[in-house]
Design a protein around this motif. Structure first.
Motif, PDB file in Angstrom:
ATOM      1  N   GLY A   7      38.053  -4.351 -72.910  1.00  0.00           N
ATOM      2  CA  GLY A   7      37.988  -3.745 -74.239  1.00  0.00           C
ATOM      3  C   GLY A   7      38.680  -4.557 -75.313  1.00  0.00           C
ATOM      4  O   GLY A   7      38.634  -4.193 -76.494  1.00  0.00           O
ATOM      5  N   GLN A   8      39.309  -5.674 -74.912  1.00  0.00           N
ATOM      6  CA  GLN A   8      39.979  -6.568 -75.860  1.00  0.00           C
ATOM      7  C   GLN A   8      39.152  -7.851 -76.021  1.00  0.00           C
ATOM      8  O   GLN A   8      38.338  -8.190 -75.163  1.00  0.00           O
ATOM      9  N   VAL A   9      39.401  -8.570 -77.098  1.00  0.00           N
ATOM     10  CA  VAL A   9      38.689  -9.822 -77.345  1.00  0.00           C
ATOM     11  C   VAL A   9      39.084 -10.872 -76.314  1.00  0.00           C
ATOM     12  O   VAL A   9      38.262 -11.661 -75.835  1.00  0.00           O
ATOM     13  N   ALA A  10      40.368 -10.881 -75.950  1.00  0.00           N
ATOM     14  CA  ALA A  10      40.889 -11.880 -75.014  1.00  0.00           C
ATOM     15  C   ALA A  10      42.083 -11.294 -74.284  1.00  0.00           C
ATOM     16  O   ALA A  10      42.696 -10.322 -74.755  1.00  0.00           O
ATOM     17  N   PRO A  11      42.432 -11.846 -73.127  1.00  0.00           N
ATOM     18  CA  PRO A  11      43.617 -11.360 -72.412  1.00  0.00           C
ATOM     19  C   PRO A  11      44.897 -11.720 -73.139  1.00  0.00           C
ATOM     20  O   PRO A  11      44.937 -12.672 -73.916  1.00  0.00           O
ATOM     21  N   LEU A  12      45.941 -10.943 -72.884  1.00  0.00           N
ATOM     22  CA  LEU A  12      47.260 -11.284 -73.408  1.00  0.00           C
ATOM     23  C   LEU A  12      47.761 -12.547 -72.713  1.00  0.00           C
ATOM     24  O   LEU A  12      47.420 -12.799 -71.555  1.00  0.00           O
ATOM     25  N   PRO A  13      48.573 -13.356 -73.403  1.00  0.00           N
ATOM     26  CA  PRO A  13      49.154 -14.537 -72.742  1.00  0.00           C
ATOM     27  C   PRO A  13      50.012 -14.102 -71.554  1.00  0.00           C
ATOM     28  O   PRO A  13      50.714 -13.098 -71.624  1.00  0.00           O
ATOM     29  N   TYR A  14      49.957 -14.890 -70.486  1.00  0.00           N
ATOM     30  CA  TYR A  14      50.781 -14.599 -69.307  1.00  0.00           C
ATOM     31  C   TYR A  14      52.105 -15.334 -69.441  1.00  0.00           C
ATOM     32  O   TYR A  14      52.136 -16.554 -69.595  1.00  0.00           O
ATOM     33  N   ASN A  15      53.186 -14.589 -69.364  1.00  0.00           N
ATOM     34  CA  ASN A  15      54.513 -15.190 -69.523  1.00  0.00           C
ATOM     35  C   ASN A  15      55.380 -15.035 -68.277  1.00  0.00           C
ATOM     36  O   ASN A  15      56.578 -15.297 -68.320  1.00  0.00           O
ATOM     37  N   GLY A  16      54.767 -14.604 -67.174  1.00  0.00           N
ATOM     38  CA  GLY A  16      55.538 -14.385 -65.960  1.00  0.00           C
ATOM     39  C   GLY A  16      55.696 -15.650 -65.137  1.00  0.00           C
ATOM     40  O   GLY A  16      55.246 -16.734 -65.509  1.00  0.00           O
ATOM     41  N   PRO A  17      56.331 -15.525 -63.974  1.00  0.00           N
ATOM     42  CA  PRO A  17      56.567 -16.690 -63.111  1.00  0.00           C
ATOM     43  C   PRO A  17      55.294 -17.136 -62.401  1.00  0.00           C
ATOM     44  O   PRO A  17      54.396 -16.323 -62.134  1.00  0.00           O
ATOM     45  N   LEU A  18      55.219 -18.426 -62.065  1.00  0.00           N
ATOM     46  CA  LEU A  18      54.110 -18.958 -61.279  1.00  0.00           C
ATOM     47  C   LEU A  18      54.378 -18.824 -59.780  1.00  0.00           C
ATOM     48  O   LEU A  18      53.449 -18.894 -58.974  1.00  0.00           O
ATOM     49  N   VAL A  19      55.645 -18.657 -59.427  1.00  0.00           N
ATOM     50  CA  VAL A  19      56.007 -18.394 -58.030  1.00  0.00           C
ATOM     51  C   VAL A  19      56.123 -16.884 -57.863  1.00  0.00           C
ATOM     52  O   VAL A  19      56.889 -16.223 -58.571  1.00  0.00           O
ATOM     53  N   ARG A  20      55.343 -16.321 -56.930  1.00  0.00           N
ATOM     54  CA  ARG A  20      55.241 -14.868 -56.798  1.00  0.00           C
ATOM     55  C   ARG A  20      56.302 -14.322 -55.841  1.00  0.00           C
ATOM     56  O   ARG A  20      56.693 -14.999 -54.885  1.00  0.00           O
ATOM     57  N   ASP A  21      56.687 -13.067 -56.090  1.00  0.00           N
ATOM     58  CA  ASP A  21      57.577 -12.402 -55.144  1.00  0.00           C
ATOM     59  C   ASP A  21      56.754 -11.809 -54.002  1.00  0.00           C
ATOM     60  O   ASP A  21      55.517 -11.798 -54.030  1.00  0.00           O
ATOM     61  N   ALA A  22      57.439 -11.309 -52.985  1.00  0.00           N
ATOM     62  CA  ALA A  22      56.762 -10.864 -51.766  1.00  0.00           C
ATOM     63  C   ALA A  22      55.785  -9.726 -52.031  1.00  0.00           C
ATOM     64  O   ALA A  22      54.673  -9.697 -51.464  1.00  0.00           O
TER      65      ALA A  22
END
Length: 284
Positions: free
Chosen positions: A28-43
């Motif tokens: 429903g949005q024009v584009a996704p929000l920028p991702y600002n989280g970590p690239l290494v994931r937690d368990a």
């Protein structure tokens, strides 16, 4: 082999998704929000990506079972859409930057992002199906190229070798190496057969975001110096061509086709970087 180049078909109305199924934030949005989280994931995030990836792989198998001459790519979209919904997942492509369907179906000279329509598959076609499941707040992304009926040897070898290039690249993933090792492996293998390696469409970080900003080139890119770390999740998805890598886009703003009209194949897996290499998460 069908000799005519593809032309756009008629696209059916967008398929519905029950309100009970969680939607990605970009719908429903024009584009996704920028991702600002970590690239290494937690368990916990890794476990969720594992579940979404398995559903995507199972959906791909369900679509594969429906592939045959005379079947439209829109019908394949219906199969994939319904499988994902039946497993509590949202089709990630549906509504992503306005994309109107629940998977991408890229036939013959279509490099990627082909929109399912009313064109029936023909004997001798090759078709790539790219499907992504969103469940538990994360995405799992995969694709394969399939042979439709009796396919010529040149196309069959292209598909087989593109798959092999993908597997070789996955085996090259190790913590501590730079991302450009992936493209180096793919490009050197493709060069043996004179194949083009598409540069403008890449692998990407995937998980809480469909595309999280991490770029994974499929050619030897000296600037791709990001160091691979344990706990990263990203896709490897090379597109190899029988000819050049220049491309044009249809007026639908999605479908990318080789400029020379030669065929192209692609495979994709979502990977988890482990202590010793990479685990393929998009297995059924």
């Amino acid at each position: 082999m069908p000799s005519d180049l593809l032309t756009p078909g008629t696209i059916s109305p967008q398929r519905a998704v029950p309100s009970s199924i969680e939607r990605p934030e970009y719908v429903g949005q024009v584009a996704p929000l920028p991702y600002n989280g970590p690239l290494v994931r937690d368990a916990a995030t890794i476990e969720a990506i594992r579940v979404a990836s398995r559903i995507a792989a199972q959906a791909l198998d369900a679509v594969e079972a429906a592939i045959a001459p005379g079947v439209t790519t829109d019908e394949l979209d219906r199969v994939g859409h319904e499988f994902l919904l039946d497993h509590g997942a949202y089709p990630s492509t549906l509504g992503y930057r306005g994309y109107p369907k629940s998977l991408c179906s890229s036939v013959n000279e279509v490099i990627c992002h082909g929109i399912p329509d009313d064109r029936p598959l023909e004997d001798g076609d090759i078709v790539n199906i790219d499907i992504t499941a969103y469940r538990g707040g994360v995405h799992g992304d995969t694709n394969k190229t399939y042979l439709v009926g009796d396919v010529d040897e040149t196309s069959r070898l292209l598909v087989e070798r593109t798959h092999e290039a993908t597997l070789r690249a996955i085996k090259a993933v190790r913590p501590g190496r730079q991302l450009n090792v992936i493209g180096r492996v793919i490009e050197s293998y493709a060069a043996r057969f004179g194949y083009g390696v598409v540069r403008d469409f890449t692998g990407h970080g995937v998980g809480p975001a469909f595309h999280d900003g991490l770029i994974v080139p499929h050619y030897d890119d000296p600037s791709a110096t990001t160091v691979i770390e344990q706990g990263m999740t990203f896709t490897i998805e090379p597109m190899l061509t029988l000819g050049g890598i220049e491309w044009d886009q249809w007026d639908d703003d999605w479908t990318a086709v080789t400029r020379d009209g030669r065929r192209t194949a692609q495979f994709e897996h979502t990977l988890l970087v482990t202590e010793s290499g990479a685990e393929i998460l998009t297995l059924p």
